[in-house]
Motif scaffolding. Sequence first.
Motif, PDB file in Angstrom:
ATOM      1  N   SER A 170     -16.791  26.572 -10.345  1.00  0.00           N
ATOM      2  CA  SER A 170     -17.599  27.062 -11.469  1.00  0.00           C
ATOM      3  C   SER A 170     -17.723  26.018 -12.578  1.00  0.00           C
ATOM      4  CB  SER A 170     -17.014  28.372 -12.022  1.00  0.00           C
ATOM      5  OG  SER A 170     -15.676  28.175 -12.403  1.00  0.00           O
ATOM      6  N   ALA A 171     -17.300  24.789 -12.305  1.00  0.00           N
ATOM      7  CA  ALA A 171     -17.401  23.715 -13.306  1.00  0.00           C
ATOM      8  C   ALA A 171     -18.588  22.809 -13.003  1.00  0.00           C
ATOM      9  CB  ALA A 171     -16.115  22.896 -13.328  1.00  0.00           C
ATOM     10  N   ASP A 172     -19.272  22.370 -14.064  1.00  0.00           N
ATOM     11  CA  ASP A 172     -20.345  21.384 -13.897  1.00  0.00           C
ATOM     12  C   ASP A 172     -19.777  19.970 -13.886  1.00  0.00           C
ATOM     13  OD1 ASP A 172     -22.780  23.188 -14.170  1.00  0.00           O
ATOM     14  OD2 ASP A 172     -21.653  23.692 -15.988  1.00  0.00           O
ATOM     15  N   VAL A 173     -18.666  19.803 -14.599  1.00  0.00           N
ATOM     16  CA  VAL A 173     -18.039  18.483 -14.710  1.00  0.00           C
ATOM     17  C   VAL A 173     -16.540  18.644 -14.518  1.00  0.00           C
ATOM     18  CG1 VAL A 173     -17.623  16.496 -16.231  1.00  0.00           C
ATOM     19  CG2 VAL A 173     -19.784  17.744 -16.405  1.00  0.00           C
ATOM     20  N   PHE A 174     -15.932  17.737 -13.753  1.00  0.00           N
ATOM     21  CA  PHE A 174     -14.472  17.692 -13.633  1.00  0.00           C
ATOM     22  C   PHE A 174     -14.005  16.321 -14.112  1.00  0.00           C
ATOM     23  CE2 PHE A 174     -10.636  16.751 -10.898  1.00  0.00           C
ATOM     24  CZ  PHE A 174      -9.761  17.546 -11.643  1.00  0.00           C
ATOM     25  N   ILE A 175     -13.109  16.314 -15.087  1.00  0.00           N
ATOM     26  CA  ILE A 175     -12.571  15.049 -15.607  1.00  0.00           C
ATOM     27  C   ILE A 175     -11.063  15.047 -15.388  1.00  0.00           C
ATOM     28  CG2 ILE A 175     -12.363  13.511 -17.599  1.00  0.00           C
ATOM     29  CD1 ILE A 175     -14.764  15.043 -18.846  1.00  0.00           C
ATOM     30  N   ALA A 176     -10.581  14.130 -14.535  1.00  0.00           N
ATOM     31  CA  ALA A 176      -9.158  14.075 -14.208  1.00  0.00           C
ATOM     32  C   ALA A 176      -8.487  13.030 -15.089  1.00  0.00           C
ATOM     33  CB  ALA A 176      -8.977  13.741 -12.731  1.00  0.00           C
ATOM     34  N   ALA A 177      -7.894  13.490 -16.187  1.00  0.00           N
ATOM     35  CA  ALA A 177      -7.191  12.569 -17.086  1.00  0.00           C
ATOM     36  C   ALA A 177      -5.679  12.676 -16.909  1.00  0.00           C
ATOM     37  CB  ALA A 177      -7.566  12.868 -18.537  1.00  0.00           C
ATOM     38  N   ALA A 178      -5.228  13.579 -16.033  1.00  0.00           N
ATOM     39  CA  ALA A 178      -3.785  13.741 -15.832  1.00  0.00           C
ATOM     40  C   ALA A 178      -3.192  12.547 -15.104  1.00  0.00           C
ATOM     41  CB  ALA A 178      -3.517  15.018 -15.024  1.00  0.00           C
ATOM     42  N   ALA A 179      -1.955  12.245 -15.432  1.00  0.00           N
ATOM     43  CA  ALA A 179      -1.175  11.265 -14.669  1.00  0.00           C
ATOM     44  C   ALA A 179      -0.341  12.075 -13.679  1.00  0.00           C
ATOM     45  CB  ALA A 179      -0.290  10.441 -15.594  1.00  0.00           C
ATOM     46  N   VAL A 180      -0.984  12.417 -12.565  1.00  0.00           N
ATOM     47  CA  VAL A 180      -0.331  13.259 -11.557  1.00  0.00           C
ATOM     48  C   VAL A 180       0.762  12.443 -10.862  1.00  0.00           C
ATOM     49  CG1 VAL A 180      -0.716  14.663  -9.485  1.00  0.00           C
ATOM     50  CG2 VAL A 180      -2.553  14.410 -11.186  1.00  0.00           C
ATOM     51  N   ALA A 181       1.946  13.009 -10.735  1.00  0.00           N
ATOM     52  CA  ALA A 181       3.001  12.309  -9.991  1.00  0.00           C
ATOM     53  C   ALA A 181       2.524  12.094  -8.565  1.00  0.00           C
ATOM     54  CB  ALA A 181       4.284  13.130 -10.001  1.00  0.00           C
ATOM     55  N   ASP A 182       2.627  10.887  -8.065  1.00  0.00           N
ATOM     56  CA  ASP A 182       2.129  10.595  -6.721  1.00  0.00           C
ATOM     57  C   ASP A 182       3.028  11.190  -5.647  1.00  0.00           C
ATOM     58  OD1 ASP A 182      -0.153   9.158  -7.475  1.00  0.00           O
ATOM     59  OD2 ASP A 182       1.052   7.381  -7.890  1.00  0.00           O
ATOM     60  N   TYR A 183       4.284  11.414  -5.994  1.00  0.00           N
ATOM     61  CA  TYR A 183       5.254  11.911  -5.011  1.00  0.00           C
ATOM     62  C   TYR A 183       6.013  13.114  -5.550  1.00  0.00           C
ATOM     63  CZ  TYR A 183       4.421   7.425  -2.799  1.00  0.00           C
ATOM     64  OH  TYR A 183       3.824   6.346  -2.202  1.00  0.00           O
ATOM     65  N   ARG A 184       6.510  13.917  -4.637  1.00  0.00           N
ATOM     66  CA  ARG A 184       7.389  15.029  -4.997  1.00  0.00           C
ATOM     67  C   ARG A 184       8.588  15.020  -4.047  1.00  0.00           C
ATOM     68  NH1 ARG A 184       2.938  19.236  -2.946  1.00  0.00           N
ATOM     69  NH2 ARG A 184       3.061  18.762  -0.725  1.00  0.00           N
ATOM     70  N   VAL A 185       9.603  15.779  -4.418  1.00  0.00           N
ATOM     71  CA  VAL A 185      10.805  15.890  -3.601  1.00  0.00           C
ATOM     72  C   VAL A 185      10.582  17.043  -2.619  1.00  0.00           C
ATOM     73  CG1 VAL A 185      13.298  16.307  -3.678  1.00  0.00           C
ATOM     74  CG2 VAL A 185      12.176  15.054  -5.536  1.00  0.00           C
ATOM     75  N   PRO A 186      10.629  16.782  -1.313  1.00  0.00           N
ATOM     76  CA  PRO A 186      10.277  17.817  -0.340  1.00  0.00           C
ATOM     77  C   PRO A 186      11.215  19.028  -0.356  1.00  0.00           C
ATOM     78  CG  PRO A 186      10.980  15.802   0.790  1.00  0.00           C
ATOM     79  CD  PRO A 186      10.910  15.478  -0.662  1.00  0.00           C
ATOM     80  N   THR A 243     -19.954  23.881 -18.167  1.00  0.00           N
ATOM     81  CA  THR A 243     -18.519  24.119 -18.093  1.00  0.00           C
ATOM     82  C   THR A 243     -17.834  22.829 -17.667  1.00  0.00           C
ATOM     83  OG1 THR A 243     -18.820  26.448 -17.555  1.00  0.00           O
ATOM     84  CG2 THR A 243     -16.710  25.465 -16.960  1.00  0.00           C
ATOM     85  N   VAL A 244     -16.836  22.421 -18.447  1.00  0.00           N
ATOM     86  CA  VAL A 244     -16.117  21.172 -18.179  1.00  0.00           C
ATOM     87  C   VAL A 244     -14.647  21.490 -17.919  1.00  0.00           C
ATOM     88  CG1 VAL A 244     -15.471  18.912 -19.078  1.00  0.00           C
ATOM     89  CG2 VAL A 244     -17.717  19.856 -19.625  1.00  0.00           C
ATOM     90  N   LEU A 245     -14.167  21.086 -16.747  1.00  0.00           N
ATOM     91  CA  LEU A 245     -12.774  21.292 -16.344  1.00  0.00           C
ATOM     92  C   LEU A 245     -12.048  19.956 -16.462  1.00  0.00           C
ATOM     93  CD1 LEU A 245     -10.605  23.118 -14.945  1.00  0.00           C
ATOM     94  CD2 LEU A 245     -11.620  22.420 -12.756  1.00  0.00           C
ATOM     95  N   ILE A 246     -10.902  19.963 -17.135  1.00  0.00           N
ATOM     96  CA  ILE A 246     -10.183  18.713 -17.428  1.00  0.00           C
ATOM     97  C   ILE A 246      -8.711  18.866 -17.062  1.00  0.00           C
ATOM     98  CG2 ILE A 246      -9.501  17.141 -19.318  1.00  0.00           C
ATOM     99  CD1 ILE A 246     -12.051  18.190 -20.820  1.00  0.00           C
ATOM    100  N   THR A 247      -8.125  17.821 -16.459  1.00  0.00           N
ATOM    101  CA  THR A 247      -6.663  17.792 -16.311  1.00  0.00           C
ATOM    102  C   THR A 247      -6.097  16.788 -17.296  1.00  0.00           C
ATOM    103  OG1 THR A 247      -6.640  16.058 -14.610  1.00  0.00           O
ATOM    104  CG2 THR A 247      -6.748  18.354 -13.838  1.00  0.00           C
ATOM    105  N   ALA A 248      -4.864  17.052 -17.751  1.00  0.00           N
ATOM    106  CA  ALA A 248      -4.250  16.168 -18.745  1.00  0.00           C
ATOM    107  C   ALA A 248      -2.734  16.149 -18.570  1.00  0.00           C
ATOM    108  CB  ALA A 248      -4.593  16.652 -20.154  1.00  0.00           C
ATOM    109  N   GLY A 249      -2.130  15.135 -19.152  1.00  0.00           N
ATOM    110  CA  GLY A 249      -0.667  15.065 -19.208  1.00  0.00           C
ATOM    111  C   GLY A 249      -0.049  14.595 -17.909  1.00  0.00           C
ATOM    112  N   PRO A 250       1.273  14.549 -17.896  1.00  0.00           N
ATOM    113  CA  PRO A 250       1.993  14.185 -16.672  1.00  0.00           C
ATOM    114  C   PRO A 250       2.179  15.434 -15.818  1.00  0.00           C
ATOM    115  CG  PRO A 250       3.576  14.631 -18.403  1.00  0.00           C
ATOM    116  CD  PRO A 250       2.206  14.885 -19.003  1.00  0.00           C
ATOM    117  N   THR A 251       2.626  15.281 -14.593  1.00  0.00           N
ATOM    118  CA  THR A 251       3.214  16.421 -13.897  1.00  0.00           C
ATOM    119  C   THR A 251       4.701  16.142 -13.789  1.00  0.00           C
ATOM    120  OG1 THR A 251       2.937  15.611 -11.630  1.00  0.00           O
ATOM    121  CG2 THR A 251       1.113  16.875 -12.571  1.00  0.00           C
TER     122      THR A 251
END
Length: 227
Positions: free
Chosen positions: A91-107, A14-22
């Motif tokens: 439950s994942a064997d592999v996690f691949i983080a390809a997302a460009a996660v926003a480093d900051y948010r508005v509190p 099972t491979v879990l992947i993140t993608a895209g911007p936030t």
Amino acid sequence: QLDGSGEGPLSGKTVLITAGPTREAVDPVRYLSNRSSGRMGFAVAEAAARAGAQVKLVTGPVHLPTPAGVERVDVETAEEMRQAVTDRAASADVFIAAAAVADYRVPRIAEHKLKKDTDGELHEIPLERNPDILAEVAAMTDKRPFSVGFAAETRDLEKHARKKLERKKLDLIAANLVGRDRGFDREENELLLLDQQGSQALGAGSKRALAGKLIAEIAARLDGEAS
Ligand code: CTP
Ligand code: CA
């Protein structure tokens, strides 16, 4: 095979992947985000499915079709992405983080659209750090998946990528240069792989071709772990 039950170097995995911007809201009509198109993450998801894995793709807002055989979860903010990943990581064997996660948010997201006349001149937007989704998964003590990051840099690629590999305690990191005319929002990419053993150029090519090479490298390392 496309359903995780067939043949292929990742069959049974099972491979879990993140993608895209936030997307981090400022008020009901405005947000902070970045130039990520999601193409690299989607290409990795497609390659993993082709390699026989069961693939779960957690994606921020993108304009891309879901690859065949891939289970897709749509999120908007980094916090939503974190929750979707946390629910599935053990439950994942592999996690691949390809997302460009926003480093900051508005509190404190404004309840109503900010208005110049009644809210006054806005010169600054207060920000707070988002959680590091990849570092959290890589720090799991129970059922930790093989953890792979991406490093998008505008300079000193190998130096910054190796720092991220160490700081986030990753098994592997894929580094690429980004800028106005490379990396984000393009069909082509060029990747450099780094792990504890050293570094290895995957070369330049389409995101699809590079995703295939990356998945092959991950499968080879899982085989190495098993034997
Ligand atoms: N990442 C993540 N959660 C975050 C930030 C990053 O999961 N909040 C992941 C990305 O998906 C990527 C890796 O961490 O796989 C590196 O992301 P990057 O933005 O290059 O690194 P940062 O640690 O955020 O450092 P900086 O942006 O300051 O260079
Ligand atoms: Ca970042």
